[in-house]
Design a protein around this motif. Structure first.
Motif, mmCIF file in Angstrom:
data_model
loop_
_atom_site.group_PDB
_atom_site.id
_atom_site.type_symbol
_atom_site.label_atom_id
_atom_site.label_comp_id
_atom_site.label_asym_id
_atom_site.label_seq_id
_atom_site.Cartn_x
_atom_site.Cartn_y
_atom_site.Cartn_z
ATOM 1 N N GLY A 126 0.825 -1.118 0.195
ATOM 2 C CA GLY A 126 0.031 -0.184 0.072
ATOM 3 C C GLY A 126 0.842 1.255 -0.045
ATOM 4 O O GLY A 126 1.960 1.231 0.367
ATOM 5 N N PHE A 129 -1.082 3.328 5.259
ATOM 6 C CA PHE A 129 -2.025 2.784 5.861
ATOM 7 C C PHE A 129 -2.376 3.597 7.387
ATOM 8 O O PHE A 129 -1.610 4.410 7.694
ATOM 9 C CB PHE A 129 -1.568 1.382 6.491
ATOM 10 C CG PHE A 129 -1.359 0.408 5.422
ATOM 11 C CD1 PHE A 129 -2.536 -0.337 5.166
ATOM 12 C CD2 PHE A 129 -0.196 0.363 4.663
ATOM 13 C CE1 PHE A 129 -2.204 -1.480 4.117
ATOM 14 C CE2 PHE A 129 -0.074 -0.636 3.878
ATOM 15 C CZ PHE A 129 -0.910 -1.673 3.416
ATOM 16 N N ARG A 135 -6.398 1.311 4.119
ATOM 17 C CA ARG A 135 -5.205 1.371 2.955
ATOM 18 C C ARG A 135 -5.409 1.939 1.899
ATOM 19 O O ARG A 135 -6.448 2.366 1.479
ATOM 20 C CB ARG A 135 -5.113 -0.335 2.518
ATOM 21 C CG ARG A 135 -4.163 -0.499 1.542
ATOM 22 C CD ARG A 135 -4.263 -1.887 0.673
ATOM 23 N NE ARG A 135 -3.516 -1.791 -0.437
ATOM 24 C CZ ARG A 135 -3.912 -1.804 -1.564
ATOM 25 N NH1 ARG A 135 -5.269 -1.361 -1.613
ATOM 26 N NH2 ARG A 135 -3.185 -1.751 -2.625
ATOM 27 N N GLY A 157 -1.371 -5.620 5.882
ATOM 28 C CA GLY A 157 -0.745 -4.763 5.095
ATOM 29 C C GLY A 157 0.627 -4.680 5.637
ATOM 30 O O GLY A 157 0.995 -4.542 6.630
ATOM 31 N N CYS A 159 4.160 -1.908 4.984
ATOM 32 C CA CYS A 159 4.461 -0.536 4.843
ATOM 33 C C CYS A 159 5.789 -0.166 5.448
ATOM 34 O O CYS A 159 6.023 -0.811 6.634
ATOM 35 C CB CYS A 159 3.604 0.482 4.850
ATOM 36 S SG CYS A 159 3.108 0.875 6.538
ATOM 37 N N VAL A 180 -1.510 -4.526 10.238
ATOM 38 C CA VAL A 180 -0.507 -3.801 9.453
ATOM 39 C C VAL A 180 0.761 -3.934 10.093
ATOM 40 O O VAL A 180 0.822 -3.595 11.337
ATOM 41 C CB VAL A 180 -1.070 -2.179 9.280
ATOM 42 C CG1 VAL A 180 0.411 -1.269 8.547
ATOM 43 C CG2 VAL A 180 -2.200 -2.114 8.448
#
Length: 186
Positions: A126, A129, A135, A157, A159, A180
């Motif tokens: 992504g 987030f 996202r 997710g 990142c 995440v």
């Protein structure tokens, strides 16, 4: 242009600018930290069928993770862009199984993976987030459309820490992550 669409475009621009502040070496080190957190994750350890992505240069690097999971005997699924709106899951069998796709991404060339119900875990890239699992993608909706087809899959997710924001603008089509994971060091 809707307000949400405009807010999303603005946030994408902010994240692109932030990415330019960090070297490839820094992002690689952070990617290794995130990869280790994923490998230590109980859901990933328990999953037999895992879908992830083959990273773009500015994303959390998952290329080594794909090979590690394959060596562990897991079924590894990667997305292939089949047109301007859809991704299709394909089984990954190793780096020789990849070819350049429509966006110059390395994508699997094998047969479509039709057993969508068997996908237990999806690692999702992504642009940004937030703490609620919202996202922001790159704006084409590929993942949101695909994730709607696999409601049983646990969605993580990934990142870099600088991609986390207080609130990601969302609309009805956006899918929420179950969790995440980002790097802890900056």
């Amino acid at each position: 242009m809707s307000d949400i669409h405009s807010l999303k475009q603005q946030l994408r621009q902010v994240i692109r600018q932030r990415k330019q502040q960090y070297s490839l070496e820094q992002r690689q080190a952070w990617s290794q930290e995130i990869e280790q957190a994923l490998l230590d994750h109980p859901r990933l350890q328990a999953a037999r069928v895992v879908m992830l992505y083959y990273a773009l240069p500015d994303e959390v690097d998952t290329r080594q993770l794909a090979d590690t999971l394959l060596k562990e005997g897991k079924t590894v699924i990667l997305p292939k862009c089949v047109d301007k709106q859809h991704i299709e899951p394909r089984q990954y069998t190793g780096p020789d199984d990849l070819a350049e796709g429509i966006y110059h991404l390395l994508e699997p060339v094998g047969k479509p993976y039709d057993a969508l119900g068997s996908i237990e875990l999806i690692i999702v890239p992504g642009m940004s987030f937030d703490s609620k699992g919202h996202r922001l993608g790159r704006g084409r909706g590929y993942y949101d459309r695909f994730l709607a087809q696999v409601p049983q899959a646990y969605k993580i997710g990934v990142c870099f820490d600088f991609q986390r924001v207080e609130q990601v603008p969302v609309d009805d089509n956006d899918r929420v992550m179950d969790e995440v994971i980002c790097n802890k060091t900056l």
